[in-house]
Design a protein around this motif. Structure first.
Motif, PDB file in Angstrom:
ATOM      1  N   ASP A   1       0.811  -1.221   0.000  1.00  0.00           N
ATOM      2  CA  ASP A   1       0.000   0.000   0.000  1.00  0.00           C
ATOM      3  C   ASP A   1       0.840   1.265   0.000  1.00  0.00           C
ATOM      4  N   VAL A   2       2.162   1.123   0.204  1.00  0.00           N
ATOM      5  CA  VAL A   2       3.025   2.302   0.251  1.00  0.00           C
ATOM      6  C   VAL A   2       4.032   2.279  -0.889  1.00  0.00           C
ATOM      7  N   THR A   3       4.599   3.433  -1.162  1.00  0.00           N
ATOM      8  CA  THR A   3       5.528   3.594  -2.276  1.00  0.00           C
ATOM      9  C   THR A   3       6.922   3.076  -1.927  1.00  0.00           C
ATOM     10  N   PRO A   4       7.642   2.550  -2.912  1.00  0.00           N
ATOM     11  CA  PRO A   4       9.055   2.238  -2.709  1.00  0.00           C
ATOM     12  C   PRO A   4       9.948   3.448  -2.929  1.00  0.00           C
ATOM     13  N   GLY A   5       9.333   4.624  -3.197  1.00  0.00           N
ATOM     14  CA  GLY A   5      10.129   5.790  -3.560  1.00  0.00           C
ATOM     15  C   GLY A   5      10.522   5.735  -5.025  1.00  0.00           C
TER      16      GLY A   5
ATOM     17  N   THR B   1      16.022  10.032   4.508  1.00  0.00           N
ATOM     18  CA  THR B   1      14.800  10.763   4.168  1.00  0.00           C
ATOM     19  C   THR B   1      14.218  11.332   5.446  1.00  0.00           C
ATOM     20  N   ALA B   2      13.352  12.320   5.282  1.00  0.00           N
ATOM     21  CA  ALA B   2      12.669  12.905   6.437  1.00  0.00           C
ATOM     22  C   ALA B   2      11.372  12.192   6.760  1.00  0.00           C
ATOM     23  N   VAL B   3      10.892  11.332   5.853  1.00  0.00           N
ATOM     24  CA  VAL B   3       9.596  10.680   6.014  1.00  0.00           C
ATOM     25  C   VAL B   3       9.719   9.181   5.782  1.00  0.00           C
ATOM     26  N   LEU B   4       8.761   8.448   6.315  1.00  0.00           N
ATOM     27  CA  LEU B   4       8.625   7.023   6.028  1.00  0.00           C
ATOM     28  C   LEU B   4       7.915   6.840   4.684  1.00  0.00           C
ATOM     29  N   PRO B   5       8.015   5.655   4.086  1.00  0.00           N
ATOM     30  CA  PRO B   5       7.227   5.390   2.886  1.00  0.00           C
ATOM     31  C   PRO B   5       5.743   5.665   3.148  1.00  0.00           C
ATOM     32  N   PHE B   6       5.095   6.319   2.196  1.00  0.00           N
ATOM     33  CA  PHE B   6       3.699   6.712   2.386  1.00  0.00           C
ATOM     34  C   PHE B   6       2.846   6.131   1.266  1.00  0.00           C
ATOM     35  N   ALA B   7       1.560   6.413   1.305  1.00  0.00           N
ATOM     36  CA  ALA B   7       0.600   5.746   0.425  1.00  0.00           C
ATOM     37  C   ALA B   7       0.930   5.960  -1.041  1.00  0.00           C
ATOM     38  N   VAL B   8       0.794   4.890  -1.839  1.00  0.00           N
ATOM     39  CA  VAL B   8       1.019   4.990  -3.278  1.00  0.00           C
ATOM     40  C   VAL B   8       0.010   5.953  -3.886  1.00  0.00           C
ATOM     41  N   GLY B   9       0.392   6.504  -5.042  1.00  0.00           N
ATOM     42  CA  GLY B   9      -0.506   7.405  -5.751  1.00  0.00           C
ATOM     43  C   GLY B   9      -0.451   8.843  -5.288  1.00  0.00           C
ATOM     44  N   HIS B  10       0.474   9.156  -4.388  1.00  0.00           N
ATOM     45  CA  HIS B  10       0.612  10.518  -3.879  1.00  0.00           C
ATOM     46  C   HIS B  10       2.049  10.991  -4.087  1.00  0.00           C
TER      47      HIS B  10
END
Length: 465
Positions: free
Chosen positions: A155-159, A384-393
């Protein structure tokens, strides 16, 4: 469970171990290529790592490698190692699409210099990995190939933009993975998936054709282990007359020098030039920093040199996007990724004076970064400053950010300075997502970065895949 744990054991081996077995005849490059291709096919419906998987070419290359090993005449110490290439770097005989429907599907007439060097070393090319359109952002989704997902949590992006390479690497679909990095595109997906990724000193790896994004864009390796990263960089590195921007530099060797952290003086950069560090990132990275202190390192807090480094990067990056779009037919531009069209429009508003001013600001920043780095053995930071987050964003939902650059503040400044920077996994969040640590050194000191990355891996083997 780590994403590679259900892979064939042949897909979990290092380059050195594979080639030891090639030499003894325990395994052949053909067996390994078949296992890697099967793994690529297995993970593709789940995570969408590949734009194309080239079975016939890969097996033909593996058979040639097998014959060389049997006759005792391998082309290199990594002959026959399974390798992927980002769909933005030329490969002779393959259509390279840059992640865009607007690109030509005509096969490339020649290899990019880095690919040619890997081919000359006998590597087995499995296929092309996914990228956003023209590699414009630090995520991997776009109109040509759709959404690429993170194997730790689909559900989250690999970057990105080397997200397909990261997914292939972390799942065992190949050992070496060629990525590109114009603002974090190797390091962000390495952090988001738990890999080792290196943005080399600018020019160490030759590039052709020249990137529209100019000299912020680098080519580099992505692997599961530091030793593989060093071996792959050794194959890719060198001068090439096609890369005029590279210059005639003679690069320091990449030979390893055993290091540990006892007595090391380390600059700790903890605050990005834009955006905020998520608490889980801060917690995991601070624990890694504390471990370095216990190993005998001196940790010195530092800040970036003064100046609006974000605006400087945006002028150069957005202008590069506008330059890339200018080469497209008008009708094709209207079909580009909407976010990319916004970036192109912003780039078109900068005039030549503003661009030259940004280049001057970049030179000032780079000079001051070299001076800062010279005071330490290495500089470290969160990757990075953030964790992997939801895909599509493009940005974490609900965070109040508008563009990817705003959460990639630990990566893009080092593209401006052209210094070598590696990301290594340093732990996981409470939800089990990887967190990365960045290691930076002065230009030319790629070996030093890799040496300290190796020292970190030796001290924290549980963090690596």
């Amino acid at each position: 469970m780590k994403p590679i744990e259900d892979a064939d054991p042949l897909c979990r081996m290092s380059a050195a171990d594979l080639c030891t077995d090639y030499r003894t005849g325990r395994f052949s490059p053909v067996e390994v290529a078949r296992a890697a291709l099967a793994r690529a096919e297995a993970i593709q419906p789940l995570y969408n790592a590949f734009r194309c998987i080239e079975h016939n070419d890969a097996l033909a290359q593996a058979r040639a490698s097998e014959a060389r090993w049997r006759s005792g005449t391998p082309l290199s110490q990594v002959d026959g190692v399974p390798t992927t290439i980002k769909d933005i770097v030329w490969v002779e005989g393959w259509p390279v699409r840059y992640g865009s429907p607007s690109s030509s599907d005509t096969p490339c007439s020649r290899d990019a210099p880095a690919v040619a060097r890997m081919r000359a070393a006998g590597l087995t090319f499995l296929g092309l990995t996914t990228t956003p359109e023209f590699g414009w952002k630090a995520l991997t989704d776009g109109p040509l190939t759709g959404v690429t997902r993170n194997p730790w949590n689909p559900d989250v992006t690999p970057g990105g933009s080397s997200g397909g390479a990261a997914v292939a690497a972390i799942t065992g679909a190949g050992v070496f993975h060629l990525g590109t990095d114009g603002g974090g595109s190797i390091r962000v997906p390495s952090a988001f998936t738990g890999l080792v990724g290196l943005k080399p000193t600018y020019g160490r790896v030759p590039a052709f054709p020249a990137s529209a994004f100019g000299t912020v864009a680098h080519l580099g390796p992505m692997t599961r282990r530091v030793a593989d990263c060093r071996a792959m960089l050794g194959v890719m590195s060198g001068t090439d007359p096609q890369d005029w921007l590279q210059g005639p530099a003679q690069w320091p060797p990449l030979d390893t020098a055993p290091r540990d952290f006892k007595g090391a003086r380390i600059g700790y950069w903890a605050t990005p030039p834009c955006g905020a560090v998520e608490p889980e990132i801060a917690r995991v990275v601070q624990a890694a920093v504390a471990s370095l202190t216990r190993l005998g390192a001196e940790i010195v807090p530092i800040e970036l040199p003064a100046g609006d480094v974000t605006e400087t990067f945006n002028v150069l990056w957005y202008s590069g996007a506008a330059t890339r779009a200018a080469a497209l037919p008008v009708e094709a531009r209207s079909k580009l990724d909407p976010g990319l069209r916004e970036v192109i429009a912003a780039g078109e508003r900068f005039d030549a004076v503003r661009y030259v001013q940004a280049m001057g600001a970049r030179a000032d920043f780079g000079r001051e970064m070299e001076s800062l780095a010279a005071r330490f053995d290495i500089i470290i930071s969160p990757a990075t400053a953030v964790l992997p987050f939801a895909v599509g964003h493009e940005v974490p939902p609900g965070g109040g950010l508008s563009r990817w650059v705003e959460w990639a503040g630990f990566s893009f400044p080092i593209n401006l300075s052209q210094q070598p920077a590696a990301v290594v996994p340093c732990g996981r969040s409470a939800s089990g997502l990887p967190v990365g640590l960045q290691i930076i050194a002065p230009r030319g000191e790629d070996a030093r970065v890799l040496d300290y990355a190796q020292a970190f891996e030796t001290a924290h083997p549980e963090a690596f895949n």
